[in-house]
Design a protein around this motif. Structure first.
Motif, PDB file in Angstrom:
ATOM      1  N   ALA A  59      -7.508  46.325  17.499  1.00 51.57           N
ATOM      2  CA  ALA A  59      -6.850  45.033  17.266  1.00 51.57           C
ATOM      3  C   ALA A  59      -5.958  44.686  18.452  1.00 51.57           C
ATOM      4  N   HIS A  60      -5.210  45.670  18.943  1.00 48.25           N
ATOM      5  CA  HIS A  60      -4.355  45.442  20.111  1.00 48.25           C
ATOM      6  C   HIS A  60      -5.197  45.055  21.326  1.00 48.25           C
ATOM      7  N   CYS A  61      -6.275  45.782  21.553  1.00 47.89           N
ATOM      8  CA  CYS A  61      -7.147  45.472  22.692  1.00 47.89           C
ATOM      9  C   CYS A  61      -7.795  44.100  22.540  1.00 47.89           C
ATOM     10  N   THR A  62      -8.138  43.731  21.321  1.00 43.21           N
ATOM     11  CA  THR A  62      -8.687  42.400  21.076  1.00 43.21           C
ATOM     12  C   THR A  62      -7.689  41.328  21.486  1.00 43.21           C
ATOM     13  N   LEU A  63      -6.425  41.504  21.123  1.00 42.81           N
ATOM     14  CA  LEU A  63      -5.389  40.545  21.526  1.00 42.81           C
ATOM     15  C   LEU A  63      -5.273  40.480  23.048  1.00 42.81           C
ATOM     16  N   GLU A  64      -5.300  41.631  23.708  1.00 40.72           N
ATOM     17  CA  GLU A  64      -5.191  41.669  25.168  1.00 40.72           C
ATOM     18  C   GLU A  64      -6.396  41.002  25.836  1.00 40.72           C
ATOM     19  N   ILE A  65      -7.575  41.267  25.331  1.00 47.54           N
ATOM     20  CA  ILE A  65      -8.796  40.693  25.912  1.00 47.54           C
ATOM     21  C   ILE A  65      -8.813  39.179  25.713  1.00 47.54           C
ATOM     22  N   LYS A  66      -8.344  38.711  24.570  1.00 52.07           N
ATOM     23  CA  LYS A  66      -8.258  37.267  24.347  1.00 52.07           C
ATOM     24  C   LYS A  66      -7.295  36.625  25.344  1.00 52.07           C
ATOM     25  N   LYS A  67      -6.197  37.311  25.679  1.00 48.66           N
ATOM     26  CA  LYS A  67      -5.243  36.793  26.669  1.00 48.66           C
ATOM     27  C   LYS A  67      -5.904  36.662  28.041  1.00 48.66           C
ATOM     28  N   ILE A  68      -6.749  37.627  28.397  1.00 51.71           N
ATOM     29  CA  ILE A  68      -7.455  37.598  29.689  1.00 51.71           C
ATOM     30  C   ILE A  68      -8.418  36.412  29.737  1.00 51.71           C
ATOM     31  N   GLY A  69      -8.974  36.053  28.588  1.00 53.02           N
ATOM     32  CA  GLY A  69      -9.869  34.902  28.531  1.00 53.02           C
ATOM     33  C   GLY A  69     -11.342  35.238  28.481  1.00 53.02           C
ATOM     34  N   PHE A  70     -11.676  36.494  28.292  1.00 51.17           N
ATOM     35  CA  PHE A  70     -13.077  36.871  28.161  1.00 51.17           C
ATOM     36  C   PHE A  70     -13.630  36.384  26.825  1.00 51.17           C
ATOM     37  N   PRO A  71     -14.882  35.928  26.799  1.00 50.77           N
ATOM     38  CA  PRO A  71     -15.489  35.598  25.501  1.00 50.77           C
ATOM     39  C   PRO A  71     -15.598  36.889  24.688  1.00 50.77           C
ATOM     40  N   LEU A  72     -15.190  36.841  23.458  1.00 53.46           N
ATOM     41  CA  LEU A  72     -15.116  38.061  22.668  1.00 53.46           C
ATOM     42  C   LEU A  72     -15.475  37.786  21.217  1.00 53.46           C
TER      43      LEU A  72
END
Length: 105
Positions: A59-72
């Motif tokens: 969940a934490h990594c999902t939040l971080e990846i969303k901040k980077i802007g990668f499609p997820l």
């Protein structure tokens, strides 16, 4: 449902900086080693016993990846009613692909 789940579970993760860095590197570079992958993207698995913090870590990594802007696309089994239903999972994935810019890949 899943957005609320990641917000709650991903806000506080302690002592997992190495694991977080590994997952973010995997997303950014397609590998968990130095440099880009030359053999394609191998699956990344997060394993651990029940209650060890796998969902909170992801969940934490999902939040971080969303901040980077990668499609997820993300899906957490057990996050709510119906989360283990394969039909609902596929419907969710189809909706995401239809609305996502990665659908043309």
């Amino acid at each position: 449902m899943h957005n609320h789940f990641i917000e709650l579970r991903g806000q506080l993760v302690l002592g997992r900086s190495k694991e977080i860095s590994t997952i973010i590197q995997y997303v950014e570079h397609g590998t968990i080693s130095d440099g880009p992958s030359t053999e394609g993207l191998a699956p990344l698995m997060v394993l651990g016993s029940s209650g060890s913090g796998k969902s909170a870590l992801m969940a934490h990594c999902t939040l971080e990846i969303k901040k980077i802007g990668f499609p997820l696309f993300f899906h957490f089994v057990g996050a709510g009613p119906g989360s283990t239903d394969p039909v609902k999972f596929m419907e969710k994935l189809a909706r995401w692909l239809k609305s996502s810019s990665v659908a043309g890949l």
